[in-house]
Scaffold this motif. Structure first.
Motif, PDB file in Angstrom:
ATOM      1  N   UNK A  58       0.765  -1.279   0.084  1.00 30.13           N
ATOM      2  CA  UNK A  58      -0.166  -0.234  -0.008  1.00 30.13           C
ATOM      3  C   UNK A  58       0.704   1.206  -0.192  1.00 30.13           C
ATOM      4  N   UNK A  59       2.050   1.083  -0.009  1.00 29.86           N
ATOM      5  CA  UNK A  59       3.079   2.213  -0.145  1.00 29.86           C
ATOM      6  C   UNK A  59       3.533   2.487  -1.631  1.00 29.86           C
ATOM      7  N   UNK A  60       2.910   3.510  -2.120  1.00 26.27           N
ATOM      8  CA  UNK A  60       2.915   3.659  -3.626  1.00 26.27           C
ATOM      9  C   UNK A  60       4.526   4.290  -3.849  1.00 26.27           C
ATOM     10  N   UNK A  61       5.055   4.921  -2.809  1.00 22.77           N
ATOM     11  CA  UNK A  61       6.572   5.260  -3.117  1.00 22.77           C
ATOM     12  C   UNK A  61       7.515   4.066  -3.029  1.00 22.77           C
ATOM     13  N   UNK A  62       7.154   2.883  -2.226  1.00 23.91           N
ATOM     14  CA  UNK A  62       7.998   2.047  -2.323  1.00 23.91           C
ATOM     15  C   UNK A  62       7.882   0.966  -3.561  1.00 23.91           C
ATOM     16  N   UNK A  63       6.444   1.233  -4.047  1.00 23.41           N
ATOM     17  CA  UNK A  63       6.134   0.356  -5.143  1.00 23.41           C
ATOM     18  C   UNK A  63       6.921   0.992  -6.558  1.00 23.41           C
ATOM     19  N   UNK A  64       6.753   2.303  -6.438  1.00 21.87           N
ATOM     20  CA  UNK A  64       7.724   2.804  -7.497  1.00 21.87           C
ATOM     21  C   UNK A  64       9.201   2.638  -7.476  1.00 21.87           C
ATOM     22  N   UNK A  65       9.739   2.476  -6.396  1.00 20.58           N
ATOM     23  CA  UNK A  65      11.098   1.964  -6.029  1.00 20.58           C
ATOM     24  C   UNK A  65      11.323   0.700  -6.505  1.00 20.58           C
ATOM     25  N   UNK A  66      10.472  -0.285  -6.392  1.00 14.28           N
ATOM     26  CA  UNK A  66      10.602  -1.775  -6.721  1.00 14.28           C
ATOM     27  C   UNK A  66      10.666  -1.620  -8.296  1.00 14.28           C
ATOM     28  N   UNK A  67       9.509  -0.836  -8.760  1.00 16.43           N
ATOM     29  CA  UNK A  67       9.689  -0.698 -10.283  1.00 16.43           C
ATOM     30  C   UNK A  67      10.842  -0.251 -10.915  1.00 16.43           C
ATOM     31  N   UNK A  68      11.315   0.892 -10.239  1.00 18.96           N
ATOM     32  CA  UNK A  68      12.815   1.209 -10.670  1.00 18.96           C
ATOM     33  C   UNK A  68      13.898   0.167 -10.780  1.00 18.96           C
ATOM     34  N   UNK A  69      13.799  -0.521  -9.567  1.00 16.29           N
ATOM     35  CA  UNK A  69      14.965  -1.454  -9.462  1.00 16.29           C
ATOM     36  C   UNK A  69      14.618  -2.513 -10.526  1.00 16.29           C
ATOM     37  N   UNK A  70      13.418  -2.984 -10.690  1.00 16.81           N
ATOM     38  CA  UNK A  70      13.281  -4.014 -11.592  1.00 16.81           C
ATOM     39  C   UNK A  70      13.641  -3.507 -12.973  1.00 16.81           C
ATOM     40  N   UNK A  71      13.345  -2.292 -13.537  1.00 21.68           N
ATOM     41  CA  UNK A  71      13.717  -1.578 -14.758  1.00 21.68           C
ATOM     42  C   UNK A  71      15.348  -1.566 -14.720  1.00 21.68           C
ATOM     43  N   UNK A  72      15.943  -1.178 -13.728  1.00 22.45           N
ATOM     44  CA  UNK A  72      17.658  -1.232 -13.767  1.00 22.45           C
ATOM     45  C   UNK A  72      17.854  -2.690 -14.182  1.00 22.45           C
ATOM     46  N   UNK A  73      17.307  -3.743 -13.529  1.00 14.66           N
ATOM     47  CA  UNK A  73      17.970  -5.019 -13.714  1.00 14.66           C
ATOM     48  C   UNK A  73      17.644  -5.262 -15.160  1.00 14.66           C
ATOM     49  N   UNK A  74      16.416  -5.066 -15.574  1.00  8.18           N
ATOM     50  CA  UNK A  74      16.333  -5.363 -17.072  1.00  8.18           C
ATOM     51  C   UNK A  74      17.219  -4.428 -18.097  1.00  8.18           C
ATOM     52  N   UNK A  75      17.742  -3.130 -17.597  1.00  7.38           N
ATOM     53  CA  UNK A  75      18.657  -2.665 -18.597  1.00  7.38           C
ATOM     54  C   UNK A  75      20.026  -3.227 -18.429  1.00  7.38           C
ATOM     55  N   UNK A  76      20.242  -4.060 -17.047  1.00  8.09           N
ATOM     56  CA  UNK A  76      21.705  -4.498 -16.987  1.00  8.09           C
ATOM     57  C   UNK A  76      21.603  -5.768 -17.851  1.00  8.09           C
ATOM     58  N   UNK A  77      20.326  -6.402 -18.078  1.00  3.29           N
ATOM     59  CA  UNK A  77      20.390  -7.674 -19.099  1.00  3.29           C
ATOM     60  C   UNK A  77      20.470  -7.259 -20.394  1.00  3.29           C
ATOM     61  N   UNK A  78      19.866  -6.290 -20.765  1.00  4.17           N
ATOM     62  CA  UNK A  78      19.727  -5.618 -22.269  1.00  4.17           C
ATOM     63  C   UNK A  78      21.374  -5.468 -22.435  1.00  4.17           C
ATOM     64  N   UNK A  79      21.934  -4.702 -21.517  1.00  3.93           N
ATOM     65  CA  UNK A  79      23.529  -4.406 -21.807  1.00  3.93           C
ATOM     66  C   UNK A  79      24.268  -5.288 -21.961  1.00  3.93           C
ATOM     67  N   UNK A  80      23.833  -6.653 -21.454  1.00  7.15           N
ATOM     68  CA  UNK A  80      24.761  -7.915 -21.612  1.00  7.15           C
ATOM     69  C   UNK A  80      25.684  -7.994 -20.377  1.00  7.15           C
ATOM     70  N   UNK A  81      25.373  -7.347 -19.177  1.00  8.66           N
ATOM     71  CA  UNK A  81      25.995  -7.438 -18.076  1.00  8.66           C
ATOM     72  C   UNK A  81      25.795  -8.695 -17.445  1.00  8.66           C
ATOM     73  N   UNK A  82      24.468  -9.192 -17.389  1.00  8.20           N
ATOM     74  CA  UNK A  82      24.471 -10.334 -16.559  1.00  8.20           C
ATOM     75  C   UNK A  82      23.039 -10.952 -17.336  1.00  8.20           C
ATOM     76  N   UNK A  83      22.914 -12.200 -17.104  1.00 11.65           N
ATOM     77  CA  UNK A  83      21.642 -13.079 -17.662  1.00 11.65           C
ATOM     78  C   UNK A  83      20.947 -13.580 -16.323  1.00 11.65           C
ATOM     79  N   UNK A  84      19.751 -12.670 -16.101  1.00 10.39           N
ATOM     80  CA  UNK A  84      18.789 -13.349 -15.004  1.00 10.39           C
ATOM     81  C   UNK A  84      17.551 -13.208 -15.696  1.00 10.39           C
TER      82      UNK A  84
END
Length: 151
Positions: A14-40
């Motif tokens: 119910x904490x929108x600020x933390x949910x947005x933080x989680x979305x930013x974290x998820x998006x950063x993980x996706x960017x790392x995978x796209x960049x070829x830095x890791x496969x997760x």
């Protein structure tokens, strides 16, 4: 030897600020995978990013409790080949989120309790959905990593 792991970032659903933080974290993980830095694999990783990935098995971004997870969460599958990179990335990028880190080992109950670790404060888990006698099958064998890597 453990060859695959899960990381589950948690936030108060119910904490929108933390949910947005989680979305930013998820998006950063996706960017790392796209960049070829890791496969997760996590919500948002598709076969367009990891060719051959079976998109139908990628878990959702959960805005409500699900299974043993008592809060909003998403799952990151991490093969041992990329564990050092993902663990370092999560340590420095999780922000205020807590992260359950566990192996895909012998039994679900042990994986989520005695063999689990936390980044940040722990959350109490609902252990009732977990199998006492069996663990998870190898995940994403089509990627040829973790338990599915050639010997």
């Amino acid at each position: 030897m453990v060859k695959e792991y899960h990381m589950h970032p948690y936030w108060f659903q119910k904490n929108k600020q933390q949910e947005e933080e989680a979305l930013r974290l998820r998006d950063a993980i996706i960017e790392e995978v796209i960049a070829g830095n890791m496969t997760v694999v996590c919500n948002g990783i598709t076969s367009n990013i990891l060719p051959g990935l079976d998109d139908t098995t990628v878990p959702h971004f959960n805005t409500q409790p699900i299974g043993p997870h008592p809060a909003g969460s998403f799952e990151v599958w991490v093969p041992r080949e990329f564990l050092p990179h993902m663990l370092s990335f999560m340590m420095y990028n999780r922000g205020s989120l807590s992260v359950l880190f566990h192996p895909l080992g012998k039994t679900e109950i042990r994986d989520h309790t005695t063999e689990a670790m936390w980044l940040g404060p722990s959350f109490p888990l609902d252990l009732t959905p977990l199998d006492l006698n069996d663990g998870d099958d190898p995940q994403y064998p089509e990627l040829g990593l973790g338990y599915s890597a050639p010997e």
